[in-house]
Design a protein around this motif. Sequence first.
Motif, PDB file in Angstrom:
ATOM      1  N   ALA A 184     -10.263  29.008  25.376  1.00 31.02           N
ATOM      2  CA  ALA A 184      -9.700  28.400  24.173  1.00 31.02           C
ATOM      3  C   ALA A 184     -10.583  28.575  22.940  1.00 31.02           C
ATOM      4  O   ALA A 184     -11.785  28.817  23.039  1.00 31.02           O
ATOM      5  CB  ALA A 184      -9.463  26.912  24.411  1.00 31.02           C
ATOM      6  N   VAL A 225      -0.674  16.279  19.705  1.00 29.81           N
ATOM      7  CA  VAL A 225      -0.373  17.116  20.867  1.00 29.81           C
ATOM      8  C   VAL A 225       1.009  16.791  21.425  1.00 29.81           C
ATOM      9  O   VAL A 225       1.783  17.685  21.788  1.00 29.81           O
ATOM     10  CB  VAL A 225      -1.451  16.939  21.954  1.00 29.81           C
ATOM     11  CG1 VAL A 225      -1.062  17.688  23.230  1.00 29.81           C
ATOM     12  CG2 VAL A 225      -2.803  17.433  21.444  1.00 29.81           C
ATOM     13  N   ILE A 229       2.992  19.668  18.713  1.00 33.51           N
ATOM     14  CA  ILE A 229       2.740  20.917  19.412  1.00 33.51           C
ATOM     15  C   ILE A 229       3.827  21.100  20.468  1.00 33.51           C
ATOM     16  O   ILE A 229       4.141  20.162  21.214  1.00 33.51           O
ATOM     17  CB  ILE A 229       1.356  20.911  20.097  1.00 33.51           C
ATOM     18  CG1 ILE A 229       0.244  20.571  19.094  1.00 33.51           C
ATOM     19  CG2 ILE A 229       1.090  22.241  20.778  1.00 33.51           C
ATOM     20  CD1 ILE A 229       0.093  21.550  17.959  1.00 33.51           C
ATOM     21  N   ASP A 233       2.985  25.006  24.733  1.00 31.39           N
ATOM     22  CA  ASP A 233       1.700  25.404  24.183  1.00 31.39           C
ATOM     23  C   ASP A 233       0.639  24.375  24.570  1.00 31.39           C
ATOM     24  O   ASP A 233       0.905  23.170  24.580  1.00 31.39           O
ATOM     25  CB  ASP A 233       1.761  25.527  22.661  1.00 31.39           C
ATOM     26  CG  ASP A 233       2.668  26.654  22.209  1.00 31.39           C
ATOM     27  OD1 ASP A 233       2.759  27.660  22.934  1.00 31.39           O
ATOM     28  OD2 ASP A 233       3.290  26.511  21.137  1.00 31.39           O
ATOM     29  N   SER A 234      -0.559  24.843  24.855  1.00 25.23           N
ATOM     30  CA  SER A 234      -1.639  23.953  25.278  1.00 25.23           C
ATOM     31  C   SER A 234      -2.536  23.585  24.101  1.00 25.23           C
ATOM     32  O   SER A 234      -2.830  24.422  23.246  1.00 25.23           O
ATOM     33  CB  SER A 234      -2.484  24.615  26.367  1.00 25.23           C
ATOM     34  OG  SER A 234      -1.719  24.863  27.520  1.00 25.23           O
ATOM     35  N   ALA A 235      -2.967  22.328  24.093  1.00 26.26           N
ATOM     36  CA  ALA A 235      -3.917  21.859  23.084  1.00 26.26           C
ATOM     37  C   ALA A 235      -4.581  20.587  23.599  1.00 26.26           C
ATOM     38  O   ALA A 235      -3.992  19.837  24.378  1.00 26.26           O
ATOM     39  CB  ALA A 235      -3.229  21.593  21.755  1.00 26.26           C
ATOM     40  N   ARG A 264      -9.167  21.838  20.994  1.00 27.43           N
ATOM     41  CA  ARG A 264      -9.069  23.098  21.717  1.00 27.43           C
ATOM     42  C   ARG A 264      -7.637  23.619  21.660  1.00 27.43           C
ATOM     43  O   ARG A 264      -6.680  22.828  21.744  1.00 27.43           O
ATOM     44  CB  ARG A 264      -9.488  22.919  23.191  1.00 27.43           C
ATOM     45  CG  ARG A 264     -10.888  22.325  23.386  1.00 27.43           C
ATOM     46  CD  ARG A 264     -11.969  23.270  22.909  1.00 27.43           C
ATOM     47  NE  ARG A 264     -13.275  22.678  22.917  1.00 27.43           N
ATOM     48  CZ  ARG A 264     -14.203  22.884  23.856  1.00 27.43           C
ATOM     49  NH1 ARG A 264     -13.924  23.678  24.875  1.00 27.43           N
ATOM     50  NH2 ARG A 264     -15.384  22.337  23.768  1.00 27.43           N
ATOM     51  N   SER A 265      -7.500  24.913  21.541  1.00 23.68           N
ATOM     52  CA  SER A 265      -6.169  25.531  21.481  1.00 23.68           C
ATOM     53  C   SER A 265      -6.300  27.016  21.791  1.00 23.68           C
ATOM     54  O   SER A 265      -7.402  27.567  21.788  1.00 23.68           O
ATOM     55  CB  SER A 265      -5.549  25.342  20.091  1.00 23.68           C
ATOM     56  OG  SER A 265      -6.379  25.905  19.084  1.00 23.68           O
ATOM     57  N   TYR A 266      -5.163  27.661  22.031  1.00 14.53           N
ATOM     58  CA  TYR A 266      -5.134  29.096  22.291  1.00 14.53           C
ATOM     59  C   TYR A 266      -4.508  29.886  21.147  1.00 14.53           C
ATOM     60  O   TYR A 266      -4.925  31.004  20.857  1.00 14.53           O
ATOM     61  CB  TYR A 266      -4.349  29.403  23.577  1.00 14.53           C
ATOM     62  CG  TYR A 266      -4.964  28.853  24.830  1.00 14.53           C
ATOM     63  CD1 TYR A 266      -6.167  29.349  25.320  1.00 14.53           C
ATOM     64  CD2 TYR A 266      -4.345  27.839  25.540  1.00 14.53           C
ATOM     65  CE1 TYR A 266      -6.738  28.847  26.478  1.00 14.53           C
ATOM     66  CE2 TYR A 266      -4.905  27.327  26.709  1.00 14.53           C
ATOM     67  CZ  TYR A 266      -6.093  27.837  27.170  1.00 14.53           C
ATOM     68  OH  TYR A 266      -6.649  27.339  28.318  1.00 14.53           O
ATOM     69  N   VAL A 270      -1.096  26.935  16.521  1.00 16.22           N
ATOM     70  CA  VAL A 270      -1.408  25.598  17.039  1.00 16.22           C
ATOM     71  C   VAL A 270      -2.680  25.068  16.396  1.00 16.22           C
ATOM     72  O   VAL A 270      -2.772  23.894  16.026  1.00 16.22           O
ATOM     73  CB  VAL A 270      -1.543  25.652  18.575  1.00 16.22           C
ATOM     74  CG1 VAL A 270      -2.064  24.328  19.124  1.00 16.22           C
ATOM     75  CG2 VAL A 270      -0.202  25.998  19.210  1.00 16.22           C
ATOM     76  N   ARG A 271      -3.650  25.935  16.246  1.00 15.07           N
ATOM     77  CA  ARG A 271      -4.909  25.546  15.587  1.00 15.07           C
ATOM     78  C   ARG A 271      -4.648  25.074  14.161  1.00 15.07           C
ATOM     79  O   ARG A 271      -5.199  24.050  13.724  1.00 15.07           O
ATOM     80  CB  ARG A 271      -5.842  26.763  15.586  1.00 15.07           C
ATOM     81  CG  ARG A 271      -7.304  26.469  15.373  1.00 15.07           C
ATOM     82  CD  ARG A 271      -8.085  27.773  15.399  1.00 15.07           C
ATOM     83  NE  ARG A 271      -9.487  27.583  15.688  1.00 15.07           N
ATOM     84  CZ  ARG A 271     -10.378  28.566  15.734  1.00 15.07           C
ATOM     85  NH1 ARG A 271      -9.990  29.818  15.515  1.00 15.07           N
ATOM     86  NH2 ARG A 271     -11.647  28.314  15.997  1.00 15.07           N
ATOM     87  N   ILE A 274      -3.029  21.573  14.228  1.00 14.30           N
ATOM     88  CA  ILE A 274      -3.968  20.506  14.546  1.00 14.30           C
ATOM     89  C   ILE A 274      -4.759  20.095  13.307  1.00 14.30           C
ATOM     90  O   ILE A 274      -4.861  18.902  12.982  1.00 14.30           O
ATOM     91  CB  ILE A 274      -4.923  20.945  15.670  1.00 14.30           C
ATOM     92  CG1 ILE A 274      -4.174  21.048  17.002  1.00 14.30           C
ATOM     93  CG2 ILE A 274      -6.091  19.969  15.806  1.00 14.30           C
ATOM     94  CD1 ILE A 274      -4.992  21.660  18.123  1.00 14.30           C
TER      95      ILE A 274
END
Length: 398
Positions: A184, A225, A229, A233-235, A264-266, A270-271, A274
């Motif tokens: 991430a 989150v 999001i 999607d992961s965060a 944290r993000s991919y 998403v970043r 946040i």
Amino acid sequence: MDDTALASIKALGAELTAIRRDIHAHPEMGMEEVRTSALVAEKLRGWGLEVTEGVGKFGVVATLKGRGPGQRAIGLRCDMDALAIEEATGLPHASTNKGVMHACGHDGHTTMLLGAARYLAENRNFGGTVQFIFQPAEEGRGGAKAMLADGLFERFPVDAVYGLHNDPQLPVGHFATRPGPALAAADGWVVTFRGTGGHGGAAPHLSTDVTVLQAQFVLALQTIVSRNIAAIDSAVISVGAIHGGSLSSTNVMPAEIVVGGTARSYMPAVRETIERRMRELAEGLAASFGCKAELVYRRGTDALVNHAEQTEAALAAATALVGAAQVNGKADPILGAEDFAGMLAARPGAFVFMGNSGGGASSKGLHTPNYDFNDDAIPYGVGYWVSLVHQELGGLER
């Protein structure tokens, strides 16, 4: 990889274990790797490689040309730095540098790349060039960025670059990776709330209370989150510190309180979400309480994204070493971070995890005071690097 090559690598075991334990006993923080980089350069020169020191301050790069035809070049990268942790293993080779230890296995990473350099220097049965990259300061002090800024790939050109990290939850002799996002982006953030403060017993109604404000903010963070999001999607957003007021004056409402944590993000989108929503929540909630908010959002390591072609090469190299049953090419991404991401943004490549679990200290978690790299894993790391060189640059008959 043939049995003869593997046997030759295993024959280096005692020497490499001694090197690993020496590095472990003398850990150095990022951008302070004076002894470690000097040791690395000395070993490499002794084995006949062309060595350049001081790349990105303490980085070392060794160049080795094969005896076969070929113009391709690949980079193999390891990290050399330790962590600010007091070691508690009680081992004979425990850290002699108080408050600093190799709690992430970078001593093992350095040793395995040294072993590969030695073996390949004695067995140049490949075509093209290998650049052995010994990087300082992976643990948050910008070592990859420093080497890149110092012209790493301009001075030492490569067509692809590869990295490796140990995993104490994976058995020795096993490898795992995946194409695409694998680790991430890791960001840090600090929000400062400012109000008037006041007497918490006699006249709280005459004050603007930043303590209640920060409590509302910490709860509201969780909605980013869950509600901003997409579920696929992961965060992660976590609070790691809250500072305000004094336990010596608990009837005083503080005028300022500071909250900080990690994100944290991919995915870049998403970043962005946040950071934007964090700012909106901080400022909006502060205004509703009659207070002010200031957000400092620091973007750290970018997400590590493996390239498809090089991931296949890495998997093929691992499979040639240990067999398909011990190689996982569909590993789940993790929300840890790794500054090798910067090198993968500059050149195609792949990052893999190799097993390090063997009971005892080697099965303890990374970044804990009881962890120690498993020396039984050293031949597999060396073997992987050698197998990868032959996968990418070909092999010749002896």
